[in-house]
Design a protein around this motif. Structure first.
Motif, mmCIF file in Angstrom:
data_model
loop_
_atom_site.group_PDB
_atom_site.id
_atom_site.type_symbol
_atom_site.label_atom_id
_atom_site.label_comp_id
_atom_site.label_asym_id
_atom_site.label_seq_id
_atom_site.Cartn_x
_atom_site.Cartn_y
_atom_site.Cartn_z
ATOM 1 N N ARG A 206 0.837 -1.201 0.000
ATOM 2 C CA ARG A 206 0.000 0.000 0.000
ATOM 3 C C ARG A 206 0.873 1.253 0.000
ATOM 4 O O ARG A 206 0.503 2.284 -0.564
ATOM 5 C CB ARG A 206 -0.924 0.001 1.223
ATOM 6 N N GLY A 207 2.045 1.151 0.629
ATOM 7 C CA GLY A 207 2.949 2.294 0.658
ATOM 8 C C GLY A 207 3.442 2.669 -0.727
ATOM 9 O O GLY A 207 3.490 3.851 -1.087
ATOM 10 N N THR B 217 -4.813 3.197 1.344
ATOM 11 C CA THR B 217 -5.648 2.106 1.853
ATOM 12 C C THR B 217 -7.123 2.489 1.814
ATOM 13 O O THR B 217 -7.981 1.695 1.407
ATOM 14 C CB THR B 217 -5.235 1.757 3.292
ATOM 15 N N THR C 201 0.198 6.320 2.833
ATOM 16 C CA THR C 201 -0.213 4.918 2.877
ATOM 17 C C THR C 201 -1.635 4.777 3.398
ATOM 18 O O THR C 201 -2.438 3.994 2.867
ATOM 19 C CB THR C 201 0.748 4.111 3.768
#
Length: 238
Positions: free
Chosen positions: A189-190, A204, A200
């Motif tokens: 996700r980062g 998400t 991040t």
């Protein structure tokens, strides 16, 4: 980092297999020089591929080509900002041609196979071989176009539009699995957030929103594209 010259006995393919289009443009003499002076090596995940300075490695300045693996290009602006995946372009070519300092670095996202050519050899080919020069300049311009388009998206879209654009960019770059939906790349996700110019936590949240709207499905790092048309619409107007 593991280094080998292309002429040594290694498990790496011959240089003609690593840069086939450019190889076809070279003269016999240029091919001999490339074989003698090129180096093929591996970079581990997280390792910087470019720039590698002579001071760091005790070697001459090189132009770098990513042969296999996945690598990200980061702009150096208030830290390292991932902008796009590194393709088959020659890293360092722009600096060689213009003399301008570059404001980006390239890091391996997975284990990568890299080809390094001395800058002076590449410059010699550009000066004396019109076909090879046209090929290299065409690639450089295409890479510049990709970077420009990514920057435009990241600076003109809201967060859903930026994330949708990133997912479509990854789809175009890597394609999908045999099921026709799952992207052939797994990213944290980062990294997805960085590519979409968001944190991040925001990445998400936006991904979850796209999933709730039925456009994608999430399973860990796997992402399935379910409604491409809707995703395209969000990328343009979101």
């Amino acid at each position: 980092m593991s280094h080998h010259t292309s002429e040594s006995r290694t498990p790496f393919p011959h240089i003609s297999k690593l840069i086939p289009e450019l190889w076809d443009c070279l003269t016999d003499r240029e091919r001999e020089v490339f074989i003698l002076r090129s180096k093929v090596y591996t970079c581990e995940e997280g390792e910087r591929i470019y720039p590698i300075t002579p001071k760091e490695r005790g070697e001459e300045r090189s132009v770098i080509t990513l042969v296999e693996g996945q690598a990200l290009t980061y702009y150096l602006y208030n830290g390292e900002v991932p902008i796009h995946f590194t393709g088959k372009e020659m890293l360092g070519l722009a600096r060689l041609l213009t003399g301008m300092e570059e404001w980006y670095i390239c890091k391996a996202l997975t284990k990568c196979l890299v080809l390094a050519l001395p800058a002076e050899i590449v410059e010699m080919v550009i000066d004396n071989n019109a076909r090879a020069s046209k090929l290299l300049l065409t690639r450089a311009l295409r890479t510049l176009h990709t970077k420009d388009m990514r920057l435009i998206v990241l600076n003109t879209r809201r967060m859903p539009g930026r994330m949708a654009s990133t997912l479509l960019y990854l789809d175009q770059l890597f394609g999908r699995e045999e099921d026709g939906q799952t992207l052939r790349v797994r990213l944290t996700r980062g990294v997805l957030g960085g590519l979409s110019n968001m944190t991040t936590s925001n990445a998400t949240r936006v991904l979850r929103s796209l999933e709730e709207d039925g456009m994608i499905a999430l399973q860990g790092k796997e992402i399935q594209i379910l409604k491409e048309t809707a995703l395209v619409d969000v990328s343009r107007h979101g």
